[in-house]
Structures are given as structure tokens and as C-alpha cells.
Design an enzyme around this catalytic site. Structure first.
Site, PDB file in Angstrom:
ATOM      1  CE  LYS A  23       0.300  -4.265   5.391  1.00  0.00           C
ATOM      2  NZ  LYS A  23       0.792  -4.690   4.056  1.00  0.00           N
ATOM      3  CE  LYS A  34      -6.469  -3.331   3.523  1.00  0.00           C
ATOM      4  NZ  LYS A  34      -5.620  -2.240   3.066  1.00  0.00           N
ATOM      5  CD  GLU A  43       1.278  -8.345   3.739  1.00  0.00           C
ATOM      6  OE1 GLU A  43       0.741  -7.251   3.959  1.00  0.00           O
ATOM      7  OE2 GLU A  43       2.025  -8.564   2.781  1.00  0.00           O
ATOM      8  CG  HIS A  53       0.380  -4.120  -5.053  1.00  0.00           C
ATOM      9  ND1 HIS A  53      -0.859  -4.466  -5.544  1.00  0.00           N
ATOM     10  CD2 HIS A  53       0.187  -2.936  -4.401  1.00  0.00           C
ATOM     11  CE1 HIS A  53      -1.752  -3.551  -5.196  1.00  0.00           C
ATOM     12  NE2 HIS A  53      -1.142  -2.608  -4.498  1.00  0.00           N
ATOM     13  CD  GLU A  81      -4.776  -0.754  -5.060  1.00  0.00           C
ATOM     14  OE1 GLU A  81      -4.965  -1.949  -4.744  1.00  0.00           O
ATOM     15  OE2 GLU A  81      -3.640  -0.224  -5.071  1.00  0.00           O
ATOM     16  CG  HIS A 133       7.162  -1.939  -5.073  1.00  0.00           C
ATOM     17  ND1 HIS A 133       8.370  -2.391  -4.597  1.00  0.00           N
ATOM     18  CD2 HIS A 133       6.918  -0.781  -4.442  1.00  0.00           C
ATOM     19  CE1 HIS A 133       8.832  -1.534  -3.708  1.00  0.00           C
ATOM     20  NE2 HIS A 133       7.974  -0.545  -3.588  1.00  0.00           N
ATOM     21  NE  ARG A 175      -3.111  -6.309   5.595  1.00  0.00           N
ATOM     22  CZ  ARG A 175      -3.308  -5.358   6.475  1.00  0.00           C
ATOM     23  NH1 ARG A 175      -3.408  -5.636   7.756  1.00  0.00           N
ATOM     24  NH2 ARG A 175      -3.413  -4.094   6.097  1.00  0.00           N
ATOM     25  CG  ASN A 212       0.858  -7.305  -1.075  1.00  0.00           C
ATOM     26  OD1 ASN A 212       0.298  -6.259  -0.772  1.00  0.00           O
ATOM     27  ND2 ASN A 212       1.593  -7.999  -0.220  1.00  0.00           N
ATOM     28  CG  HIS A 233      -0.155   2.468  -5.811  1.00  0.00           C
ATOM     29  ND1 HIS A 233       0.941   1.660  -5.616  1.00  0.00           N
ATOM     30  CD2 HIS A 233      -1.211   1.809  -5.284  1.00  0.00           C
ATOM     31  CE1 HIS A 233       0.558   0.558  -4.981  1.00  0.00           C
ATOM     32  NE2 HIS A 233      -0.745   0.623  -4.776  1.00  0.00           N
ATOM     33  NE  ARG A 240       6.054   3.835  26.079  1.00  0.00           N
ATOM     34  CZ  ARG A 240       6.194   4.729  27.052  1.00  0.00           C
ATOM     35  NH1 ARG A 240       5.157   5.292  27.615  1.00  0.00           N
ATOM     36  NH2 ARG A 240       7.398   5.039  27.469  1.00  0.00           N
TER      37      ARG A 240
HETATM   38  N1  LIG Z   1      -1.848   1.933   4.589  1.00  0.00           N
HETATM   39  C1  LIG Z   1      -2.156   1.155   3.580  1.00  0.00           C
HETATM   40  O1  LIG Z   1      -2.613   0.026   3.754  1.00  0.00           O
HETATM   41  C2  LIG Z   1      -1.963   1.670   2.196  1.00  0.00           C
HETATM   42  C3  LIG Z   1      -2.517   0.977   1.109  1.00  0.00           C
HETATM   43  C4  LIG Z   1      -2.369   1.515  -0.159  1.00  0.00           C
HETATM   44  C5  LIG Z   1      -1.681   2.708  -0.329  1.00  0.00           C
HETATM   45  N2  LIG Z   1      -1.150   3.357   0.741  1.00  0.00           N
HETATM   46  C6  LIG Z   1      -0.440   4.627   0.596  1.00  0.00           C
HETATM   47  O2  LIG Z   1      -1.380   5.594   0.133  1.00  0.00           O
HETATM   48  C7  LIG Z   1      -0.691   6.609  -0.584  1.00  0.00           C
HETATM   49  C8  LIG Z   1      -1.482   6.936  -1.824  1.00  0.00           C
HETATM   50  O3  LIG Z   1      -2.761   7.375  -1.437  1.00  0.00           O
HETATM   51  P1  LIG Z   1      -3.770   8.101  -2.458  1.00  0.00           P
HETATM   52  O4  LIG Z   1      -3.829   7.330  -3.709  1.00  0.00           O
HETATM   53  O5  LIG Z   1      -5.009   8.331  -1.697  1.00  0.00           O
HETATM   54  O6  LIG Z   1      -3.015   9.409  -2.844  1.00  0.00           O
HETATM   55  P2  LIG Z   1      -2.690  10.793  -2.108  1.00  0.00           P
HETATM   56  O7  LIG Z   1      -2.956  10.748  -0.667  1.00  0.00           O
HETATM   57  O8  LIG Z   1      -1.331  11.108  -2.577  1.00  0.00           O
HETATM   58  O9  LIG Z   1      -3.719  11.775  -2.805  1.00  0.00           O
HETATM   59  C9  LIG Z   1      -3.599  12.075  -4.176  1.00  0.00           C
HETATM   60  C10 LIG Z   1      -3.827  13.553  -4.443  1.00  0.00           C
HETATM   61  O10 LIG Z   1      -5.237  13.828  -4.416  1.00  0.00           O
HETATM   62  C11 LIG Z   1      -5.511  14.918  -3.547  1.00  0.00           C
HETATM   63  N3  LIG Z   1      -6.839  14.674  -2.999  1.00  0.00           N
HETATM   64  C12 LIG Z   1      -7.180  13.826  -2.020  1.00  0.00           C
HETATM   65  N4  LIG Z   1      -8.503  13.783  -1.886  1.00  0.00           N
HETATM   66  C13 LIG Z   1      -9.025  14.645  -2.783  1.00  0.00           C
HETATM   67  C14 LIG Z   1     -10.335  15.042  -3.141  1.00  0.00           C
HETATM   68  N5  LIG Z   1     -11.407  14.491  -2.563  1.00  0.00           N
HETATM   69  N6  LIG Z   1     -10.483  15.975  -4.097  1.00  0.00           N
HETATM   70  C15 LIG Z   1      -9.414  16.504  -4.734  1.00  0.00           C
HETATM   71  N7  LIG Z   1      -8.153  16.156  -4.462  1.00  0.00           N
HETATM   72  C16 LIG Z   1      -7.955  15.229  -3.503  1.00  0.00           C
HETATM   73  C17 LIG Z   1      -4.391  14.915  -2.556  1.00  0.00           C
HETATM   74  O11 LIG Z   1      -4.215  16.188  -1.985  1.00  0.00           O
HETATM   75  C18 LIG Z   1      -3.204  14.474  -3.414  1.00  0.00           C
HETATM   76  O12 LIG Z   1      -2.647  15.570  -4.102  1.00  0.00           O
HETATM   77  C19 LIG Z   1       0.704   6.088  -0.845  1.00  0.00           C
HETATM   78  O13 LIG Z   1       1.605   6.768  -0.013  1.00  0.00           O
HETATM   79  C20 LIG Z   1       0.627   4.620  -0.455  1.00  0.00           C
HETATM   80  O14 LIG Z   1       1.844   4.130   0.056  1.00  0.00           O
HETATM   81  C21 LIG Z   1      -1.282   2.851   1.992  1.00  0.00           C
HETATM   82 ZN   LIG Z   2      -2.070  -0.761  -3.922  1.00  0.00          ZN
END
Ligand SMILES: NC(=O)c1ccc[n+]([C@@H]2O[C@H](COP(=O)([O-])OP(=O)(O)OC[C@H]3O[C@@H](n4cnc5c(N)ncnc54)[C@H](O)[C@@H]3O)[C@@H](O)[C@H]2O)c1
Ligand SMILES: [Zn+2]
Length: 368
Positions: A143, A227, A237, A248, A185, A252, A241, A245, A265, A121
Site C-alpha cells: 500500500k 502480514k 483487501e 483501527h 502494532e 482512526h 486483509r 485493521n 497512530h 507507469r
Molecule cells: N502503507 C501501509 O501499509 C501503512 C501501514 C501503516 C502506516 N502507514 C503510514 O505510515 C506513516 C507512519 O509511519 P511511522 O510510524 O514510521 O512514522 P514516520 O514515518 O512519521 O516517522 C516518525 C518520525 O521518526 C523519525 N524517524 C524515522 N526513523 C528513525 C530512526 N531510526 N531514528 C530516529 N528517528 C527516526 C522520522 O523522521 C519521523 O520524524 C503514516 O503516514 C501511515 O499512514 C502506512
Molecule cells: Zn496501523
């Protein structure tokens, strides 16, 4: 080392931003009273440069550390992967006093956060973001979640981390395209809330890969402050908040229509921001200079501002309507008034949207 506080009552935490700080993670965890058992969740390719350094640091500070290495492609952001994390947690006898440390990008952070939100939990979790996107966005705000075959991030929970430890030196190994994706971003934060940040980016047109660590620390902490401020005001949100977006809505739709394969993205969000600014201009709100300033910054960053996929404005309108249905509401638009100032509206005439999209489709693709 810069710190940004996120003030959420008993769920408050600090975001630490610095360079070459993985070796100090153990001490930092000691200060927040973590332990004795911690589990690091990361992925194979990040283990040698970063996961192992985090593990060493924790062990030096006397923690008992176990490790779970998982795949971090978007397809692995699933309940099956979360289950494999639970298995490791049980196997290594972690309990309610234990915590999980996520070392990686947004995929690792979202998966780990969701496992932490639900195991027993809810247990403590620490974010060690290693992509620019994760450092400025996904690691902050609580999130967490996974994808469902019918939609991205459909299953999730709010679960704030107890510490975010962002080391900008990890960005040195990030592929250029991922760095640019995060840059979208960063530009977003400038447009929605910080004209000063936007100006700073305007004054230094070097690609991010050439920025010194101090510059990166400054940028990441500025984005995190924005943020943090927004999340403090509206943790779940229900209002403000949603300005996060920005870009987005169309972004999206483009990601979905291209099966998450064509645009990263950030690239999709860049096109979405360009669309929002043009829509705002068409409604007589944003001035032409605002549209142009944002567009040239996106282009300088190597990000797209036009739609160069074989898609029609009709296709995109249909996708926007499908998203609207899944979200049970109106299409919500975040539109800029000026750089640093946006507003939210659900009253944009569909003709204006469709015409804007039409104008953004690269001509040679229109016949495709
Ligand atoms: N929780 C939230 O508020 C929130 C906000 C925005 C996005 N997201 C989520 O985040 C995800 C995207 O995250 P991301 O853009 O970080 O991509 P990711 O986690 O997919 O990473 C991208 C690639 O880079 C590699 N990588 C990571 N760090 C590295 C480094 N220092 N050196 C070399 N390679 C590296 C990873 O292994 C992966 O292959 C999506 O699933 C999205 O939905 C969540
Ligand atoms: Zn985003």
C-alpha cells in the site's frame, strides 16, 4: 539475517531482517538484478546515520546513486512532495530500468512507493524501513499513497516493493514514543493471529528499548510473517486483509477528532484495540481474561487504553458514522474471540459501541 518471503507470483519478494545490515544493501540489490541507476529517498535527519550508509553500500556495488531528501512530517505526505521526487528522477535521468530506495519511516515509504508506482507507469522500489511501525507494518504489503486535505491516505496505489531490508539496529535512535507506537502494532499481530507471539511479549516485560537485537529480529520477522501470510491471501483487501485493521476503527476516529496532534497512530490504535475487546466482551464473545490480558499488555508498554481527551462518546460515534460514509458502507469491526483469533462483523449495535466508549472516557474529563 532472517528472511520472510511474500509469495505473490511475479510480484513476490523477500523481507530481510537483521542488525547492522545497511552495508550489505548494495550486494542484495545486485542479487535481485537492480541498477545501474538508483535513487535514494530519505530525510535530512536520517541521512547521516542511515541514508549515507545505504548510499556507500550501493556505490561500492557499482550503482550510480542519486539522492532526494524530503520532509517526512505527516503534512508533507502530499502530491506536492511526490512531484518533487518526480523532478529529481527526471533531473537525474532515471528510466524504466531504474529503482528507488526508501530509507525512513512509513511517511517516506508511502511517498516513495507512490512515486515509484506512478513514475513511468511503475518502477522498482526497495524499502529500508527505520521505524518499528514501518518494519512490522507499512513496508510490507504494497500500500502506497499520500494524504488529501479531506482525509488520510485518500490517494494511492498498490505497488509491491521488490525487496524489504529491515535493519533493527536503526531502531536504537528512534524516540521512545515512536517505538511504543510500533509496539501497539506488534501487540495487534499477537491478538489477531499469533497467541505464541502474545505469550512471548507477556514473558518478557522489558521495554522494547532494552530488547537485544536478536529479540527484535525475532519479533519483527514474526510480525512480517503474519502480514505476508495475510497479504498473500488477499493482496487488495477484499476480505481477510481487513483483520489488519484491528483497533483501527475507533483509533482512526480518535486520530481524526484530535487533528492527528494528540495521539500517535499506535496510541490511537491501542485505545481502539481496548475498545474492540470490550465491545466483543459486551456482546458475550471475548472472555474477561482476554480483555484483561490485552489491556495489561498495552499498559505495560506505556500505551493508553482509556480516552483522556475532552471528547464525548457522542463525538466519537459521529466520527465513526462520517468514516462509514466516506468508505461507503457499514462500520466494520474486527473483534477478538480469544488472543490470536479475531473475526470481522458489521453487526455491532451502536448502543453497545457508545456505552463502551462512555465507559472508557476518564471520569475527570467527562465534565470538561
Ligand atoms: N502503507 C501501509 O501499509 C501503512 C501501514 C501503516 C502506516 N502507514 C503510514 O505510515 C506513516 C507512519 O509511519 P511511522 O510510524 O514510521 O512514522 P514516520 O514515518 O512519521 O516517522 C516518525 C518520525 O521518526 C523519525 N524517524 C524515522 N526513523 C528513525 C530512526 N531510526 N531514528 C530516529 N528517528 C527516526 C522520522 O523522521 C519521523 O520524524 C503514516 O503516514 C501511515 O499512514 C502506512
Ligand atoms: Zn496501523
Amino acid at each position: 539475517l532472517k528472511t520472510v518471503s511474500v509469495a505473490l507470483g511475479e510480484r513476490s519478494y523477500e523481507i530481510a531482517i537483521g542488525s547492522d545490515i545497511l552495508g550489505e544493501l548494495g550486494e542484495a540489490l545486485g542479487r535481485i538484478g537492480a541498477g545501474p541507476k538508483e535513487m535514494i529517498v530519505s530525510t535530512r535527519r536520517l541521512w547521516q546515520p542511515y541514508g549515507a550508509a545505504a548510499q556507500d553500500s550501493l556505490m561500492k556495488s557499482g550503482f550510480h546513486v542519486s539522492v532526494a531528501l524530503i520532509d517526512d512530517d505527516e503534512e508533507s505526505k502530499s502530491l506536492a512532495t511526490v512531484t518533487s521526487i518526480y523532478d529529481k528522477l527526471v533531473e537525474n535521468e532515471l528510466d524504466r530500468s531504474s529503482g528507488i530506495v526508501a530509507v525512513g519511516g512509513g511517511v517516506i515509504g508511502d511517498l516513495t512507493g507512490f512515486a515509484a508506482a506512478t513514475f513511468m507507469r511503475g518502477i522498482r522500489f526497495i524499502q529500508v524501513p527505520t521505524t518499528l511501525l514501518a518494519q512490522v507494518d507499512s513496508s510490507v504489503g504494497g500500500k502506497t499513497g499520500v494524504n488529501h486535505p479531506r482525509g488520510k491516505n485518500l490517494v494511492g496505489a498498490f505497488h509491491q516493493p521488490t525487496l524489504v531490508w529491515a535493519d533493527v539496529s536503526t531502531l536504537r535512535t528512534l524516540p521512545q514514543r515512536e517505538l511504543r507506537s510500533g509496539q501497539a502494532e506488534v501487540i495487534k499481530y499477537g491478538v489477531i493471529a499469533d497467541a505464541g507471539l502474545f505469550q512471548m511479549l507477556q514473558n518478557d516485560t522489558r521495554p522494547f528499548s532494552r530488547w537485544e537485537n536478536e529479540n527484535l529480529i525475532e519479533i519483527v520477522s514474526r510480525c512480517c510473517s503474519i502480514k505476508a501470510r495475510i497479504v498473500q491471501e488477499d493482496e487488495r483487501e477484499s476480505g481477510i486483509r481487513s483483520i489488519l485493521n484491528y483497533g483501527h476503527t475507533v483509533g482512526h476516529a480518535l486520530e481524526t477528532l484530535s487533528g492527528y496532534r494528540y495521539y500517535t497512530h499506535g496510541e490511537a490504535v491501542a485505545v481502539g484495540m481496548a475498545a474492540s475487546a470490550r465491545i466483543s466482551h459486551a456482546l458475550g464473545i471475548a472472555g474477561e481474561e482476554t480483555v484483561r490480558a490485552q489491556e495489561s499488555m498495552l499498559i505495560d508498554a506505556g500505551l493508553p487504553t482509556r480516552i483522556d481527551r475532552p471528547l464525548s462518546s457522542r463525538d466519537i460515534m459521529q466520527q465513526l458514522n462520517r468514516d462509514k460514509k466516506t468508505l461507503a458502507g457499514h462500520t466494520r469491526w474486527v473483534l477478538p474471540k480469544n488472543i490470536g483469533d479475531v473475526f470481522v462483523t458489521d453487526r455491532v449495535p451502536p448502543e453497545v459501541v457508545e456505552q463502551t466508549l462512555q465507559d472508557m472516557i476518564t471520569p475527570e474529563r467527562m465534565t470538561a
